[in-house]
Enzyme design. Structure first.
Site, PDB file in Angstrom:
ATOM      1  N   GLU A  62      82.397  31.857 112.514  1.00 56.44           N
ATOM      2  CA  GLU A  62      81.902  32.783 113.528  1.00 56.44           C
ATOM      3  C   GLU A  62      81.206  33.976 112.890  1.00 56.44           C
ATOM      4  OE1 GLU A  62      84.310  30.542 116.426  1.00 56.44           O
ATOM      5  OE2 GLU A  62      84.859  31.330 114.463  1.00 56.44           O
ATOM      6  N   THR A  63      80.174  34.438 113.587  1.00 58.07           N
ATOM      7  CA  THR A  63      79.548  35.726 113.300  1.00 58.07           C
ATOM      8  C   THR A  63      79.726  36.589 114.542  1.00 58.07           C
ATOM      9  OG1 THR A  63      77.925  34.787 111.775  1.00 58.07           O
ATOM     10  CG2 THR A  63      77.402  36.926 112.742  1.00 58.07           C
TER      11      THR A  63
END
Length: 290
Positions: A49-50
């Site tokens: 995830e970002t």
């Protein structure tokens, strides 16, 4: 003048050791950017995830002095509605790197308001919604079980409709090494489950009484572009209420047994799950966006 770059941090979450736990990229945006650009940055970072945080003017004008922020999470291929480790990483950046001295901050997300609370210098507690699972049956369930655990015996199958996570509990005769040895084919998983009812599979196991943990888990989510997630906060919003029914208690110590691994302290308070963990700050840099 349009901004030409974005500052990015990489933080290992649910660990105090570099290069373990779950790495997340964090972008704290003074000015928001288009979703298409968020997706490109997440694909470029190529982590599970970002996170993209924005300033909520109701809670202050800056990351340093604010108390309320917007937060969204993107995998390399999809936006997701809930992500624990990237929320922990974002809170750590705001507290540790951007100089926010507040005891508690809030994130406005697709899963409602999430709180992050500083616990001394090293730990942060996340206040998340609880997602209790329930017994689950489906025509393709035997195929999913076969792909994930092979010939190992499953003691219980449950499903969280809110998170679309399938929970498979291994029988008590197995140990942590059995869990860690599993190597499911992710392509086979995608082939046997195309309904959209399942977006991730949790495999969990009760810990031995002599061990330091209450339960173990692993998590696979190829449907959203995550082969195996190293440590998954959102999965523990499902695991915690499940193990509460087994142990009849509300506090747990958990270990996610990926190759990198990570630890969580968990407490259930009414309809919320509090996940406490540490972080290790790995990288700070700049991404050109034009």
């Amino acid at each position: 003048m349009e901004q030409s770059s974005v500052t990015v941090f990489v933080v290992d979450a649910f660990t105090n050791e570099l290069f373990s736990g779950n790495p997340a990229a964090v972008c704290c945006l003074e000015k928001d950017i288009p979703d298409s650009l968020k997706s490109k940055i997440a694909a470029e970072m190529n982590l599970s995830e970002t996170a993209f945080a924005t300033i909520d003017t109701d809670g202050g004008e800056t990351f340093e002095k604010g108390t309320k922020f917007g937060l969204r999470w993107f995998t390399p291929t999809h936006e997701v509605d809930l992500c624990g480790h990237a929320t922990l990483a974002t809170a750590a950046v705001i507290f540790h790197k951007l100089g926010n001295k507040e005891k508690s901050i809030e994130f406005k997300t697709h899963s409602g308001i999430l709180k992050a609370i500083q616990e001394g210098e090293s730990s942060i507690t996340l206040d998340f919604p609880i997602n209790p699972p329930s017994p689950f049956e489906a025509e393709n369930l035997p195929d999913i079980i076969r792909v994930v655990v092979g010939n190992l015996e499953i003691q219980e199958v449950q499903h969280s409709a809110t998170t679309k996570k399938l929970l498979l509990r291994l029988a008590n005769k197995y140990n942590r090494q059995d869990l860690e040895s599993l190597n499911p084919s992710l392509q086979d998983l995608l082939a046997v489950e195309k309904s959209g009812v399942i977006k991730g599979v949790i495999i969990t196991l009760q810990a031995n009484e002599k061990e330091d943990f209450d339960f173990y888990s692993r998590y696979f989510a190829p449907w959203v572009g995550i082969p195996e997630d190293p440590v998954t906060g959102s999965a523990h919003t499902v695991l915690a209420p499940y193990w509460q029914t087994v142990y009849n208690k509300h506090q747990f110590r958990a270990r996610q047994c990926s190759k990198r691994g990570g630890d969580l302290n968990i407490e259930i308070v009414e309809q919320r799950v509090k996940l406490t963990g540490q972080v290790a700050h790995v990288l700070e840099g700049t991404i050109r966006i034009k």
